[in-house]
Design an enzyme around this catalytic site. Structure first.
Site, short mmCIF file in Angstrom:
data_model
loop_
_atom_site.label_atom_id
_atom_site.label_comp_id
_atom_site.label_asym_id
_atom_site.label_seq_id
_atom_site.Cartn_x
_atom_site.Cartn_y
_atom_site.Cartn_z
CG ASP A 106 43.93 41.97 37.71
OD1 ASP A 106 42.79 41.74 38.17
OD2 ASP A 106 44.92 41.26 37.94
N1 URA Z 1 44.73 36.75 36.30
C1 URA Z 1 45.22 37.89 36.84
O1 URA Z 1 46.05 37.85 37.74
N2 URA Z 1 44.76 39.04 36.36
C2 URA Z 1 43.86 39.15 35.36
O2 URA Z 1 43.49 40.24 34.95
C3 URA Z 1 43.36 37.95 34.81
C4 URA Z 1 43.82 36.76 35.29
#
Ligand code: URA
Length: 238
Positions: A106
């Protein structure tokens, strides 16, 4: 010089065994930047050195593998009209190589991101059939406990009814900090898993992907090529 042992580099091409490489060096048949190599332990940087065996250049790296410590605030994408992507963090020379991130973190997640031009490897690492483990560190607004650990181990059901595969949850201290091991990669998975247990993620960092661990000497935004050992561990091409 920084780099890898010459015997390891040459043997990684699959053309010679370590013993054969030793022989080649002893016979003065290996030149590093024009100078005869003295010993297999000598270090050479495959990205910078020109290595010749019997006068012929040895191609050491057919593909590029970069370990990036992704900072928060950049997209795991190759281009975006408005926002900075992880490719914008690389040198112009690397940007020209057609690299792409292996999987996504993310925008606000930090940590290990592999960038490569090896599509086959990316496919293998991301394939749901192979279950390459991913390890994350998370800081939460409310502590998780033993019941949550058991729920993660059994497979959490998300708010929309999606059932996750069993996952590892290690409680650090009072449970406000945790290590999570995933064997799959769903959208916002960790945030949704902890939310289903009543706790929100305040900070998330990926520490490892399969055998590849984030080099903690890299500050967020910094990157380096994988070592030969790392490339071999993940099944990349030398
Ligand atoms: N899980 C999440 O919520 N975000 C990420 O970036 C990776 C795993």
């Amino acid at each position: 010089m920084a780099g890898e042992r010459l015997d390891k580099l040459l043997a990684s091409t699959g053309r010679w065994s370590r013993r054969e490489v030793k022989g080649l060096i002893k016979e003065g048949r290996v030149l590093v930047d024009g100078v005869p190599a003295a010993a297999g332990e000598e270090k050479a940087d495959p990205a910078l050195c020109r290595i010749l065996v019997d006068g012929a250049a040895v191609e050491l790296c057919r593909r590029t593998y970069i370990m990036l410590h992704k900072p928060a605030g950049v997209l795991s994408a190759t281009e975006d009209a408005r926002q900075r992507t992880v490719l914008d963090l690389l040198s112009p020379e690397l940007r020209r190589r057609g690299l792409f991130p292996v999987g996504r973190l993310d925008r606000d997640t930090e940590g290990l991101l592999l960038l490569t031009d090896d599509g086959e490897l990316a496919h293998r690492l991301l394939s749901p059939k192979r279950h390459v483990d991913k390890l994350y560190f998370a800081r939460l607004d409310r502590p998780l406990g033993e019941a949550d650990r058991a729920a993660f181990a059994a497979g959490v059901t998300l708010a929309d009814g999606t059932v996750c595969r069993p996952a590892g949850l290690e409680l650090l201290g009072d449970g406000r900090e945790v290590l999570v091991t995933l064997h799959e990669g769903k959208f916002h998975q960790i945030k949704r898993m902890t939310a289903s247990r009543g706790s929100a993620v305040c900070y998330l960092k990926r520490l490892a992907m399969g055998p590849l661990r984030l080099d903690e000497s890299l500050a967020p935004g910094q990157y380096r090529p994988l070592t030969v050992t790392e490339v071999m561990k993940i099944g990349g091409k030398m």
